[in-house]
Design an enzyme around this catalytic site. Structure first.
Site, mmCIF file in Angstrom:
data_model
loop_
_atom_site.group_PDB
_atom_site.id
_atom_site.type_symbol
_atom_site.label_atom_id
_atom_site.label_comp_id
_atom_site.label_asym_id
_atom_site.label_seq_id
_atom_site.Cartn_x
_atom_site.Cartn_y
_atom_site.Cartn_z
ATOM 1 N N LYS A 1 -0.895 1.904 10.217
ATOM 2 C CA LYS A 1 -1.664 2.894 9.460
ATOM 3 C C LYS A 1 -3.024 3.087 10.125
ATOM 4 C CE LYS A 1 -3.616 3.782 4.866
ATOM 5 N NZ LYS A 1 -3.646 3.365 3.446
ATOM 6 N N LYS B 1 1.817 5.978 9.696
ATOM 7 C CA LYS B 1 1.035 6.883 8.858
ATOM 8 C C LYS B 1 -0.282 7.189 9.544
ATOM 9 C CE LYS B 1 -1.262 7.028 4.440
ATOM 10 N NZ LYS B 1 -1.746 6.277 3.315
HETATM 11 C C1 PBG Z 1 -4.912 3.831 0.186
HETATM 12 C C2 PBG Z 1 -4.037 4.938 0.584
HETATM 13 C C3 PBG Z 1 -4.403 6.095 1.272
HETATM 14 C C4 PBG Z 1 -3.251 6.885 1.356
HETATM 15 C C5 PBG Z 1 -2.224 6.190 0.743
HETATM 16 N N1 PBG Z 1 -2.721 4.961 0.298
HETATM 17 C C6 PBG Z 1 -5.696 6.609 1.731
HETATM 18 C C7 PBG Z 1 -6.579 5.821 2.565
HETATM 19 O O1 PBG Z 1 -6.186 4.874 3.234
HETATM 20 O O2 PBG Z 1 -7.736 6.182 2.530
HETATM 21 C C8 PBG Z 1 -3.209 8.238 1.990
HETATM 22 C C9 PBG Z 1 -2.158 9.131 1.543
HETATM 23 C C10 PBG Z 1 -2.325 10.529 1.980
HETATM 24 O O3 PBG Z 1 -3.320 10.925 2.612
HETATM 25 O O4 PBG Z 1 -1.435 11.316 1.661
HETATM 26 N N2 PBG Z 1 -4.737 2.612 0.765
#
Ligand code: PBG
Length: 324
Positions: free
Chosen positions: A196, A248
């Protein structure tokens, strides 16, 4: 091998039946996971301004939403809570009566066959918006892991079908696996947000979860410049026992899907994130692209690159388009 300089690739493209016959990748509603947002303290659905068609739902409507999603042919959801009970460490997440536990129970009761996944993190439950406990201006890894163990145990006790930790803490999969196995939840799988990135593509999600977060997640999420490190994180999560790995965001990171696919036999998910959805919606609403064609092509690109499953805000539309 004899050289065939005039080899005709177009022979296999001549008819629709022929093209169908040689198609390498296929997309099905079975591959889709739909994100669902539940917010405390609202009585009507609130549309996310930058994500037309995506709503934050009041808790009292969750059962209905789950039924609707199932009726549209999408059989997996991932739950995000927007808490009004925030504190410095996100303790609501490990309360047996907290929002996360309640959402899981409500969703499972509404449609027992629905595969209910919890997004296991703290950022929507902490008053500062970071994904864990903060010490010295940074998220403190190991105290956060201890809290994550409590949170994931409560989620398992509430009946969740799969745990999905998204906080990018070191050792999070081993910590979760340990607490699940030690408490009789050895059968509950973990889908890790294993690769991520600290991405600007999450902008509209922060809007979706009403986050007043102003800081940076660069001390725990991956640097978009680092492909080798990103592969190593997914490999590490596999070694710690992750059942499913994830990349992601999606489109900007197809290389990571391909790299992980080549290095792991685990199922691989991709998160088609909020910014990706918002861009397509904005362009579609401006009349400059064909939304359905663009989205289906994007889904196929994920599969070709190596994804088995796709988490997407377009899941309901895709299921509908595939059924047409
Ligand atoms: C939080 C989280 C995020 C997303 C999913 N879980 C955002 C982040 O890390 O700031 C993003 C999902 C999306 O942008 O669709 N841990």
């Amino acid at each position: 091998m004899p050289v065939t300089p005039d080899f005709r690739f177009r022979r296999l493209r001549k008819s629709a039946v022929m093209r169908d016959l040689v198609r390498e990748n296929h997309l099905s509603a079975d591959d889709l996971i739909y994100p669902v947002f539940v917010q405390e303290g609202i009585s009507e659905p609130v549309e996310v301004s930058s994500m037309p068609g995506v709503f934050r739902y009041p808790e009292a409507q969750l059962a209905q939403v789950v039924g609707d999603v199932w009726a549209k042919g999408v059989k997996s959801i991932i739950l995000f809570g927007v808490s009004e009970h925030k504190d410095a460490c996100g303790s609501d997440t490990w309360s047996a009566d907290g929002l996360m536990a309640r959402m899981i129970k409500t969703a499972k009761a509404a449609e027992p066959n629905m595969l209910v996944i919890s997004d296991n993190c703290f950022c929507e439950y902490t008053d500062h918006g970071h994904c864990g406990v903060v010490a010295n201006d940074d998220v403190d890894n190991d105290p956060t892991l201890a809290n994550l163990q409590k949170q994931c145990l409560v989620a398992a006790q509430a009946g969740v079908d799969m745990i999905a930790p998204s906080g990018m803490m070191d050792g999070m999969i081993a910590a979760i696996r340990e607490v699940l196995d030690d408490n009789g939840y050895g059968h509950v799988p973990v889908m890790s947000y294993s690769t991520k990135f600290a991405s600007a593509f999450y902008g509209p999600f922060r809007d979706a979860v009403d986050s007043n977060f102003k800081g940076t997640r660069e001390t725990y999420q991956l640097d978009p410049a680092n492909g080798r490190q990103a592969l190593a994180e997914s490999m590490q999560d596999e070694l710690e026992g992750a059942d499913i790995l994830m990349v992601k965001p999606g489109l900007a990171y197809l290389d990571m899907l391909a790299a992980i696919r080549a290095n792991s036999e685990r199922p691989l998910a991709v998160y088609h994130v909020s910014g990706e959805y918002a861009m397509v919606k904005a362009a579609a609403n401006a009349g400059v692209i064909d939304e359905k064609a663009i989205v289906l092509e994007t889904m196929m690109a994920f599969k070709r690159a190596g994804a088995d499953l796709v988490i997407t805000y377009y899941a309901l539309d895709v299921a509908g388009w595939l059924a047409e």
